[in-house]
Write an enzyme that holds these catalytic residues in place. Sequence first.
Site, short mmCIF file in Angstrom:
data_model
loop_
_atom_site.label_atom_id
_atom_site.label_comp_id
_atom_site.label_asym_id
_atom_site.label_seq_id
_atom_site.Cartn_x
_atom_site.Cartn_y
_atom_site.Cartn_z
N ASP A 8 -8.07 2.10 11.46
CA ASP A 8 -8.69 3.42 11.44
C ASP A 8 -8.04 4.40 12.40
O ASP A 8 -8.71 5.28 12.95
CB ASP A 8 -10.20 3.31 11.75
CG ASP A 8 -10.88 2.35 10.78
OD1 ASP A 8 -10.50 2.37 9.60
OD2 ASP A 8 -11.77 1.60 11.22
N LYS A 11 -3.96 6.40 9.59
CA LYS A 11 -2.76 6.10 8.79
C LYS A 11 -2.77 6.87 7.47
O LYS A 11 -1.72 7.32 7.01
CB LYS A 11 -2.68 4.59 8.49
CG LYS A 11 -2.59 3.72 9.74
CD LYS A 11 -2.55 2.25 9.39
CE LYS A 11 -3.86 1.68 8.86
NZ LYS A 11 -4.97 1.68 9.83
N GLY A 35 -9.74 1.02 4.58
CA GLY A 35 -10.44 2.21 4.09
C GLY A 35 -9.68 3.43 4.53
O GLY A 35 -9.57 3.70 5.71
N HIS A 36 -9.09 4.14 3.58
CA HIS A 36 -8.28 5.30 3.93
C HIS A 36 -8.97 6.58 3.52
O HIS A 36 -9.46 6.70 2.41
CB HIS A 36 -6.91 5.18 3.25
CG HIS A 36 -6.17 3.94 3.68
ND1 HIS A 36 -5.21 3.36 2.93
CD2 HIS A 36 -6.32 3.19 4.79
CE1 HIS A 36 -4.77 2.29 3.57
NE2 HIS A 36 -5.43 2.17 4.69
N GLN A 205 -4.85 -1.89 8.24
CA GLN A 205 -5.34 -2.45 9.50
C GLN A 205 -4.48 -2.00 10.68
O GLN A 205 -3.83 -0.97 10.59
CB GLN A 205 -5.42 -3.99 9.43
CG GLN A 205 -6.55 -4.51 8.56
CD GLN A 205 -6.18 -4.66 7.09
OE1 GLN A 205 -5.11 -5.15 6.77
NE2 GLN A 205 -7.07 -4.25 6.21
P1 IMO Z 1 -7.82 0.23 7.86
O1 IMO Z 1 -6.65 0.04 6.93
C1 IMO Z 1 -10.67 -1.30 10.77
C2 IMO Z 1 -11.71 -5.57 10.56
C3 IMO Z 1 -13.14 -5.86 10.17
C4 IMO Z 1 -13.40 -7.14 10.96
C5 IMO Z 1 -12.05 -7.86 10.87
C6 IMO Z 1 -12.00 -8.92 9.80
O2 IMO Z 1 -8.88 1.15 7.38
O3 IMO Z 1 -7.32 0.56 9.24
P2 IMO Z 1 -11.78 -8.71 7.15
O4 IMO Z 1 -12.71 -8.11 6.14
O5 IMO Z 1 -10.43 -8.06 7.20
O6 IMO Z 1 -11.71 -10.21 7.06
O7 IMO Z 1 -12.50 -8.42 8.57
O8 IMO Z 1 -11.08 -6.86 10.58
N1 IMO Z 1 -10.95 -4.71 9.63
C7 IMO Z 1 -10.71 -3.40 9.85
N2 IMO Z 1 -11.11 -2.58 10.84
N3 IMO Z 1 -9.85 -0.83 9.80
C8 IMO Z 1 -9.42 -1.64 8.82
O9 IMO Z 1 -8.52 -1.24 7.90
C9 IMO Z 1 -9.87 -2.99 8.78
N4 IMO Z 1 -9.66 -4.04 7.96
C10 IMO Z 1 -10.31 -5.09 8.50
O10 IMO Z 1 -14.00 -4.82 10.56
O11 IMO Z 1 -13.62 -6.85 12.31
MG MG Z 2 -9.87 2.85 7.76
#
Ligand code: IMO
Ligand code: MG
Length: 401
Positions: A8, A11, A35-36, A205
Amino acid sequence: VVGLQWGDEGKGKVVDYTSGSFDAVARFNGGSNAGHTIVLGRRTYRFHLIPSGIIKGKKLLVGAGVALDPVILSQELRLLGRQGFRADLMVDGRCTLVSPAEKEMDGFLEGLKEGVALGTTKMGVGPAYAIRALRLSPRPVDLLSGRFDFSRLRRVHRQLTRRAPDLEGWARLSRRLLRGRVGDTSAAVSEINERGGSVLFEGAQGTMLDLQFGTYPFVTSSPSVASYASAGLGVPARDVGDVLGVVKAYTTRVGAGPFPTEFTGPLERKLREEGREYGATTGRPRRIGWLDLVALRYAVRLNGARQLALMKLDILARSKELNVCVAYKDGHGQSSNYYDFIGNVDRVKPVYEKLPSLYGAEFGGRVPTAAARLIELIESETGARVKLLSYGDERSRTLEL
Ligand code: IMO
Ligand code: MG
């Protein structure tokens, strides 16, 4: 483009902003846990699987390293289609697939961890990669050939969750949803490269959520460092160019796990509300903390990021206080080397440098003095150059340095 914190970082905006000169945008890791959010005028677009290049009408590739939920993909395509976006999208025939059975397993496994749950997004991404590592799941090419035998997979699901999922029904539906969109994205990247074109690799991520290098076990289930662009897309490492690391001017984290610079109180609530720091996938409130240069230095090195995009300065400017973590300390001493604390990051105390706050700063066209001081510190601590400043959701609220 990769995230250098816990996801978050912004990106989506950076990919949208920088994708203009590229021929295609390709995702290489993660799945619908990402989540974008992209804001254009009064409209906000939110998606999870589709590469953020869609807004600029780029060719879109979803690489083999991605955990693909065909149902979510087609929902997103339909929604974006209704908003007027045509997707020229190819998903790799070797992706890891996510079915409702893995989603259910995600919730089930979280339930087993009583009190120490990771707080996953429950999108089934972790179980899907695990089933893939067990070599039990079909790939898109296997769904299309229709020759996949689901009996072993069904038995494993039944043993684990005591339910017998309708995998054949899901496979029929997914075959229909994916038909015409499956191909060899590795070859597609290579063709674009050979004709002198370029592809932007979009990471999901962030580095501190990387399965190997992040705050294990509170991490996601795929690599999220830049070098995985190569493995996740099937592109030779030497063909991957410069890395742009995205970093928010403060830090957020969704879900459980170590977060040394986290703070609570009125400022936490203020930054969350003004920065709309709620998960784009789950709606959960994000935890809030100061910028952590110990973690950032580590992430910059792991990614080889020479360039940084510094995000959400406008939100940081709502705070009358500005702290930046320059070292960690524990009972044994102090260091700015993240690895020194790798086994007890949950116990360290941050050592802060106080900076002049950005309170009330105006960004129209130039960098305010207080922000310049922050940028200097980031650059001297990480060795990377801040190339892009973002001070609002809009494309126009961006400065190139
Ligand atoms: P973007 O691309 C923020 C976090 C989840 C959890 C951990 C494991 O939007 O930056 P998972 O469902 O992946 O097995 O969960 O990773 N997490 C993220 N946190 N942004 C994301 O993606 C995330 N994708 C997974 O909240 O702590
Ligand atoms: Mg996000």
